[in-house]
Design a protein around this motif. Structure first.
Motif, mmCIF file in Angstrom:
data_model
loop_
_atom_site.group_PDB
_atom_site.id
_atom_site.type_symbol
_atom_site.label_atom_id
_atom_site.label_comp_id
_atom_site.label_asym_id
_atom_site.label_seq_id
_atom_site.Cartn_x
_atom_site.Cartn_y
_atom_site.Cartn_z
ATOM 1 N N ALA A 33 -9.739 6.417 3.237
ATOM 2 C CA ALA A 33 -8.733 7.073 2.338
ATOM 3 C C ALA A 33 -7.432 6.450 2.381
ATOM 4 O O ALA A 33 -6.619 6.568 1.554
ATOM 5 N N GLY A 34 -6.892 6.302 3.715
ATOM 6 C CA GLY A 34 -5.792 5.661 3.877
ATOM 7 C C GLY A 34 -5.750 4.467 2.995
ATOM 8 O O GLY A 34 -4.537 4.285 2.539
ATOM 9 N N ALA A 35 -6.499 3.453 2.918
ATOM 10 C CA ALA A 35 -6.406 2.349 1.985
ATOM 11 C C ALA A 35 -6.260 2.981 0.637
ATOM 12 O O ALA A 35 -5.263 2.202 -0.015
ATOM 13 N N ILE A 36 -6.908 3.944 0.237
ATOM 14 C CA ILE A 36 -6.700 4.405 -1.249
ATOM 15 C C ILE A 36 -5.144 4.575 -1.221
ATOM 16 O O ILE A 36 -4.492 4.391 -2.164
ATOM 17 N N TRP A 37 -4.669 5.501 -0.313
ATOM 18 C CA TRP A 37 -3.485 5.985 -0.567
ATOM 19 C C TRP A 37 -2.364 4.983 -0.551
ATOM 20 O O TRP A 37 -1.207 5.089 -1.072
ATOM 21 N N ILE A 38 -2.597 4.109 0.345
ATOM 22 C CA ILE A 38 -1.642 2.613 0.320
ATOM 23 C C ILE A 38 -1.347 2.126 -0.781
ATOM 24 O O ILE A 38 -0.457 1.873 -1.260
ATOM 25 N N SER A 39 -2.633 2.060 -1.506
ATOM 26 C CA SER A 39 -2.718 1.389 -2.943
ATOM 27 C C SER A 39 -2.071 2.182 -3.999
ATOM 28 O O SER A 39 -1.109 1.762 -4.833
ATOM 29 N N ARG A 40 -2.442 3.343 -3.772
ATOM 30 C CA ARG A 40 -1.717 4.472 -4.840
ATOM 31 C C ARG A 40 -0.197 4.630 -4.841
ATOM 32 O O ARG A 40 0.326 4.932 -5.554
ATOM 33 N N SER A 41 0.233 4.544 -3.422
ATOM 34 C CA SER A 41 1.753 4.748 -3.311
ATOM 35 C C SER A 41 2.405 3.694 -3.438
ATOM 36 O O SER A 41 3.802 3.769 -3.350
ATOM 37 N N GLY A 42 2.018 2.412 -3.663
ATOM 38 C CA GLY A 42 2.449 1.217 -3.911
ATOM 39 C C GLY A 42 3.219 0.638 -2.690
ATOM 40 O O GLY A 42 4.369 -0.202 -2.823
ATOM 41 N N CYS A 43 2.715 0.819 -1.369
ATOM 42 C CA CYS A 43 3.121 0.497 -0.196
ATOM 43 C C CYS A 43 3.257 -1.314 -0.164
ATOM 44 O O CYS A 43 4.325 -1.667 0.146
ATOM 45 N N GLY A 44 2.376 -1.821 -0.904
ATOM 46 C CA GLY A 44 2.282 -3.371 -0.815
ATOM 47 C C GLY A 44 3.225 -3.880 -1.756
ATOM 48 O O GLY A 44 3.572 -5.126 -1.915
ATOM 49 N N SER A 45 4.105 -3.161 -2.553
ATOM 50 C CA SER A 45 5.189 -3.628 -3.437
ATOM 51 C C SER A 45 6.438 -3.876 -2.218
ATOM 52 O O SER A 45 7.387 -4.871 -2.524
ATOM 53 N N CYS A 46 6.289 -3.394 -1.252
ATOM 54 C CA CYS A 46 7.531 -4.000 0.045
ATOM 55 C C CYS A 46 6.861 -4.398 1.087
ATOM 56 O O CYS A 46 7.450 -5.371 1.746
ATOM 57 N N HIS A 47 5.497 -4.125 1.555
ATOM 58 C CA HIS A 47 4.824 -4.528 2.728
ATOM 59 C C HIS A 47 3.699 -5.736 2.321
ATOM 60 O O HIS A 47 2.991 -5.323 1.448
ATOM 61 N N GLN A 48 3.355 -6.497 3.130
ATOM 62 C CA GLN A 48 2.313 -7.351 3.390
ATOM 63 C C GLN A 48 1.196 -6.434 4.125
ATOM 64 O O GLN A 48 1.498 -6.275 5.194
ATOM 65 N N ILE A 49 -0.030 -6.063 3.564
ATOM 66 C CA ILE A 49 -0.797 -5.181 4.266
ATOM 67 C C ILE A 49 -2.178 -5.633 4.111
ATOM 68 O O ILE A 49 -2.937 -6.027 2.866
ATOM 69 N N PRO A 50 -2.640 -6.132 5.309
ATOM 70 C CA PRO A 50 -4.207 -6.887 5.006
ATOM 71 C C PRO A 50 -5.157 -5.897 4.414
ATOM 72 O O PRO A 50 -5.407 -4.597 4.964
ATOM 73 N N GLY A 51 -6.089 -6.319 3.763
ATOM 74 C CA GLY A 51 -7.248 -5.642 3.125
ATOM 75 C C GLY A 51 -6.634 -4.746 2.037
ATOM 76 O O GLY A 51 -7.322 -4.033 1.434
ATOM 77 N N ILE A 52 -5.435 -4.827 1.473
ATOM 78 C CA ILE A 52 -4.901 -4.121 0.462
ATOM 79 C C ILE A 52 -4.547 -4.962 -0.656
ATOM 80 O O ILE A 52 -3.767 -5.790 -0.550
ATOM 81 N N MET A 53 -5.315 -5.009 -1.763
ATOM 82 C CA MET A 53 -5.055 -5.807 -2.889
ATOM 83 C C MET A 53 -3.730 -5.698 -3.477
ATOM 84 O O MET A 53 -3.088 -4.814 -3.727
ATOM 85 N N HIS A 54 -3.055 -6.823 -3.624
ATOM 86 C CA HIS A 54 -1.539 -7.140 -4.118
ATOM 87 C C HIS A 54 -0.702 -6.475 -3.163
ATOM 88 O O HIS A 54 0.584 -6.177 -3.693
ATOM 89 N N ALA A 55 -0.859 -6.280 -1.951
ATOM 90 C CA ALA A 55 0.065 -5.945 -0.915
ATOM 91 C C ALA A 55 0.749 -7.084 -0.403
ATOM 92 O O ALA A 55 0.340 -7.566 0.644
ATOM 93 N N SER A 56 1.524 -7.582 -0.852
ATOM 94 C CA SER A 56 2.227 -8.872 -0.741
ATOM 95 C C SER A 56 3.802 -8.963 -0.905
ATOM 96 O O SER A 56 4.390 -9.785 -0.804
ATOM 97 N N GLY A 57 4.392 -7.791 -0.745
ATOM 98 C CA GLY A 57 6.032 -7.464 -0.812
ATOM 99 C C GLY A 57 6.504 -8.076 0.506
ATOM 100 O O GLY A 57 6.055 -8.251 1.373
ATOM 101 N N LEU A 58 7.806 -8.391 0.328
ATOM 102 C CA LEU A 58 8.802 -9.065 1.313
ATOM 103 C C LEU A 58 9.674 -8.202 1.543
ATOM 104 O O LEU A 58 10.843 -8.802 2.344
ATOM 105 N N VAL A 59 9.940 -7.030 1.000
ATOM 106 C CA VAL A 59 11.129 -6.243 1.600
ATOM 107 C C VAL A 59 10.930 -5.728 2.929
ATOM 108 O O VAL A 59 11.855 -5.676 3.616
ATOM 109 N N GLY A 60 9.889 -4.951 3.094
ATOM 110 C CA GLY A 60 9.705 -4.230 4.323
ATOM 111 C C GLY A 60 9.028 -5.388 5.391
ATOM 112 O O GLY A 60 8.435 -6.370 4.924
ATOM 113 N N PRO A 61 8.819 -4.955 6.798
ATOM 114 C CA PRO A 61 7.950 -5.766 7.353
ATOM 115 C C PRO A 61 6.325 -5.814 7.188
ATOM 116 O O PRO A 61 5.929 -5.092 6.671
#
Length: 120
Positions: A33-61
């Protein structure tokens, strides 16, 4: 492998009324469920998060190996409680920081915490 977990279809086990939805999950935290919420919340627009599609952001760590870090947000000890609080209310924890409040519930923040702690 983690990419499959990020897919709601794979996480929910298919269609139908018997499939659990993140909104209906129990009070126990759930990495899928956490993976779903990460995707839905747009966390990947700022963070690189393994296992989350399109989570390749460079703003946050990048969040790889998150469980091995000692601090969160530059000063909080890395505990599950602190991480859930940070994820849910980053502007209350450190006013003016770059991370926005995403309007997450306690349960959603705990689920995301469980997912991130699973990143070894």
């Amino acid at each position: 492998m983690w990419t499959i977990l990020a897919s709601p279809i794979a996480v929910l086990g298919g269609c139908g009324s018997s499939a659990a939805k993140p909104e209906q999950s129990s009070t126990v935290s759930d990495a899928a469920a956490g993976a779903i919420w990460i995707s839905r919340s747009g966390c990947g627009s700022c963070h690189q998060i393994p296992g989350i599609m399109h989570a390749s952001g460079l703003v946050g760590p990048p969040l790889i190996h998150f469980s091995q870090r000692t601090i969160i947000a530059g000063y909080l000890p890395n505990t599950r409680a602190n991480l859930a609080r940070w994820i849910q209310h980053p502007q209350q924890v450190a006013p003016g920081n770059a991370m926005p409040d995403a309007g997450l519930t306690d349960k959603q923040a705990r689920d995301i915490t469980t997912y991130l702690y699973g990143l070894k």
